[in-house]
Design an enzyme around this catalytic site. Structure first.
Site, PDB file in Angstrom:
ATOM      1  N   ASP A  91       0.850  -1.189   0.000  1.00  0.00           N
ATOM      2  CA  ASP A  91       0.000   0.000   0.000  1.00  0.00           C
ATOM      3  C   ASP A  91       0.883   1.237   0.000  1.00  0.00           C
ATOM      4  O   ASP A  91       2.027   1.209   0.506  1.00  0.00           O
ATOM      5  CB  ASP A  91      -0.931   0.022   1.215  1.00  0.00           C
ATOM      6  CG  ASP A  91      -1.941   1.165   1.135  1.00  0.00           C
ATOM      7  OD1 ASP A  91      -2.737   1.176   0.194  1.00  0.00           O
ATOM      8  OD2 ASP A  91      -1.908   2.048   2.005  1.00  0.00           O
TER       9      ASP A  91
ATOM     10  N   GLU B 170       0.857   5.772   0.412  1.00  0.00           N
ATOM     11  CA  GLU B 170       0.180   7.046   0.644  1.00  0.00           C
ATOM     12  C   GLU B 170       0.879   8.078  -0.227  1.00  0.00           C
ATOM     13  O   GLU B 170       2.085   7.977  -0.478  1.00  0.00           O
ATOM     14  CB  GLU B 170       0.241   7.454   2.120  1.00  0.00           C
ATOM     15  CG  GLU B 170      -0.469   6.505   3.075  1.00  0.00           C
ATOM     16  CD  GLU B 170      -1.953   6.358   2.826  1.00  0.00           C
ATOM     17  OE1 GLU B 170      -2.562   7.282   2.244  1.00  0.00           O
ATOM     18  OE2 GLU B 170      -2.509   5.308   3.188  1.00  0.00           O
TER      19      GLU B 170
ATOM     20  N   ASP C  51      -6.637  17.891   1.004  1.00  0.00           N
ATOM     21  CA  ASP C  51      -7.526  16.728   1.100  1.00  0.00           C
ATOM     22  C   ASP C  51      -6.744  15.462   1.417  1.00  0.00           C
ATOM     23  O   ASP C  51      -7.221  14.596   2.150  1.00  0.00           O
ATOM     24  CB  ASP C  51      -8.303  16.549  -0.203  1.00  0.00           C
ATOM     25  CG  ASP C  51      -9.378  17.620  -0.388  1.00  0.00           C
ATOM     26  OD1 ASP C  51      -9.727  18.285   0.607  1.00  0.00           O
ATOM     27  OD2 ASP C  51      -9.854  17.780  -1.525  1.00  0.00           O
TER      28      ASP C  51
ATOM     29  N   HIS D 170      -5.582   6.787   7.325  1.00  0.00           N
ATOM     30  CA  HIS D 170      -4.924   5.838   6.434  1.00  0.00           C
ATOM     31  C   HIS D 170      -3.425   5.839   6.721  1.00  0.00           C
ATOM     32  O   HIS D 170      -2.817   6.881   6.926  1.00  0.00           O
ATOM     33  CB  HIS D 170      -5.137   6.237   4.973  1.00  0.00           C
ATOM     34  CG  HIS D 170      -6.541   6.030   4.502  1.00  0.00           C
ATOM     35  ND1 HIS D 170      -6.837   5.531   3.254  1.00  0.00           N
ATOM     36  CD2 HIS D 170      -7.727   6.249   5.096  1.00  0.00           C
ATOM     37  CE1 HIS D 170      -8.155   5.463   3.107  1.00  0.00           C
ATOM     38  NE2 HIS D 170      -8.713   5.901   4.222  1.00  0.00           N
TER      39      HIS D 170
ATOM     40  N   ASP E 258      -2.579  -0.303   6.625  1.00  0.00           N
ATOM     41  CA  ASP E 258      -3.513  -0.722   5.587  1.00  0.00           C
ATOM     42  C   ASP E 258      -3.050  -2.005   4.897  1.00  0.00           C
ATOM     43  O   ASP E 258      -3.869  -2.863   4.538  1.00  0.00           O
ATOM     44  CB  ASP E 258      -3.693   0.387   4.552  1.00  0.00           C
ATOM     45  CG  ASP E 258      -4.518   1.556   5.087  1.00  0.00           C
ATOM     46  OD1 ASP E 258      -4.935   1.484   6.258  1.00  0.00           O
ATOM     47  OD2 ASP E 258      -4.745   2.522   4.347  1.00  0.00           O
TER      48      ASP E 258
END
Length: 238
Positions: free
Chosen positions: A8, A10, A53, A153, A158
């Site tokens: 995963d 980010e 965001d 997150h 994750d």
């Protein structure tokens, strides 16, 4: 030995082509579908600020990333870890798109050339649960995976959750095996397939009350479908 890496990322935003970059990579290793603890977790200085965001999603501040290495500085370590493994990602197109861009910026080939295959658990879930929410949180709830610690997150968290989700999604694919621990230690993981013919399986039949309740439910379903239930058609044809 089957080696899988649940991965995963980010990022600073949603568009790799628009200049957004990876800021965190989390990888969890599975050998023969078992967690090994040989994980890889890295933060990167992306050379730019995260979108507002995106910050709300991952909570990784620009200040925190200032002293972290550039992605290009640790590419050899990342590729060495991932080399030849089956990669498992939720919504693979997103993460692979960002990984491809990071590799391109270092003059390297696309991500898929370094790994054995890429499995997208989002595509798997959509096929298994059509029309339902198939986000990681939704799958955790549906499959009984504890995600109570996921307030924001995070790539490693994750990936760990996704590993549990993936094992649950594919549990039906396992062969029925019994492994003698002592034998496994002595023979390097040898396992014996179970011969089910040796077992006398108990059959429990429904009583009259249960049969009546079942028939009542079937009648209600048949009525709500306008008489289109398949079992009624089959029984009429017999």
């Amino acid at each position: 030995m089957s080696r899988q890496i649940v991965l995963d990322t980010e990022t600073t935003g949603l568009s790799a082509e628009g200049g957004d970059r990876i800021i965190e990579l989390g990888c969890v290793e599975l050998l023969n579908r078992k967690l090994t603890g040989n994980n890889l977790h890295l933060y990167f200085n992306p050379g730019r600020d995260s979108h507002e965001d995106a910050l709300k999603v991952h909570g990784i501040s620009n200040e925190f990333l200032k002293d972290k290495p550039k992605f290009a500085d640790v590419v050899p370590q990342i590729l060495d870890y991932l080399q030849g493994a089956e990669i498992i990602i939720h919504n693979a197109a997103f993460d692979v798109g960002f990984l491809n861009k990071e590799l391109e910026l270092t003059g390297r080939a696309p991500f898929s050339t370094y790994v054995a295959s890429i499995t997208d658990t989002l595509a798997m879930a959509k096929e298994m649960y059509p029309g339902k929410r198939n986000s990681l949180d939704a799958l955790c709830d549906r499959l009984g995976v504890d995600n109570s610690g996921r307030t924001l997150h995070g790539a490693l968290l994750d990936a760990e959750l996704l590993a549990d989700v993936y094992i649950s999604l594919t549990r039906g694919q396992d062969a029925l095996l019994i492994v003698d621990d002592a034998q496994e230690g002595a023979e390097g993981g040898a396992s014996a397939q179970v011969d089910l013919s040796r077992f006398a399986l108990q059959v429990i039949t429904a009583n009259e009350q249960e049969l009546a309740a079942h028939e009542d439910v079937m009648t209600q379903i048949d009525k709500s479908s306008g008489g289109k239930t398949i079992w009624r058609k089959l029984s009429a044809a017999v």
